[in-house]
Design an enzyme around this catalytic site. Sequence first.
Site, mmCIF file in Angstrom:
data_model
loop_
_atom_site.group_PDB
_atom_site.id
_atom_site.type_symbol
_atom_site.label_atom_id
_atom_site.label_comp_id
_atom_site.label_asym_id
_atom_site.label_seq_id
_atom_site.Cartn_x
_atom_site.Cartn_y
_atom_site.Cartn_z
ATOM 1 N N GLY A 102 -6.260 8.190 -1.655
ATOM 2 C CA GLY A 102 -6.578 7.242 -2.724
ATOM 3 C C GLY A 102 -7.782 6.388 -2.434
ATOM 4 O O GLY A 102 -8.872 6.885 -2.135
ATOM 5 N N THR A 103 -7.586 5.076 -2.465
ATOM 6 C CA THR A 103 -8.706 4.137 -2.365
ATOM 7 C C THR A 103 -9.309 4.046 -0.972
ATOM 8 O O THR A 103 -10.350 3.408 -0.802
ATOM 9 C CB THR A 103 -8.282 2.732 -2.822
ATOM 10 O OG1 THR A 103 -7.301 2.216 -1.916
ATOM 11 C CG2 THR A 103 -7.734 2.747 -4.247
ATOM 12 N N GLU A 121 -0.743 -1.093 3.412
ATOM 13 C CA GLU A 121 0.047 -0.294 2.469
ATOM 14 C C GLU A 121 1.421 -0.914 2.190
ATOM 15 O O GLU A 121 2.258 -0.303 1.533
ATOM 16 C CB GLU A 121 0.218 1.137 2.989
ATOM 17 C CG GLU A 121 -1.081 1.877 3.232
ATOM 18 C CD GLU A 121 -1.846 2.239 1.962
ATOM 19 O OE1 GLU A 121 -1.449 1.799 0.861
ATOM 20 O OE2 GLU A 121 -2.836 2.965 2.066
#
Length: 161
Positions: free
Chosen positions: A8-9, A82
């Site tokens: 993802g990012t 996270e």
Amino acid sequence: MARVFVYGTLKKGQPNYYRMFDSGNGQAEFLASAVTEQKYPLVIATKYNIPFLLNIPGQGHRVHGEIYKVDERMLSFLDDFESTPSMYQRHPITLEVKEWAKRTEEEEEEEERPSLGTITEAFVYSTTTYQPDWPSRPCYENYNAYADHGLEYQIREARDK
């Protein structure tokens, strides 16, 4: 050292990529581009348009991402970043290597790399703590915060406190 798969990012060219190379967070080294061996739903959710890999093997797509070798300090940073274990859970995942990072001749002599298509394992941050409607959202095989999906990712620093 541990291996971590990011999808993802934190990938190259994405909004949080710089965090992988902030020495205050620890050490990370790009190893390879890879794809999950199994299909998983990769969805964009919450009002912040965050990418989530739902831990539902067999649904969605084989997800593309990057494998990094990280030290304990970076692994600890990533666990915190996270929001492990409340938002994401870290666990091993099986991956197919698509392309190894370029290396010098000296590095080649130190460690031989398996061929492309090799199956390997790394940690991934996926979630089992998702909203009931998330599995029915559109699934992506390759996340890009800047794609034309119309779901603009909101960086942490701009979110409601």
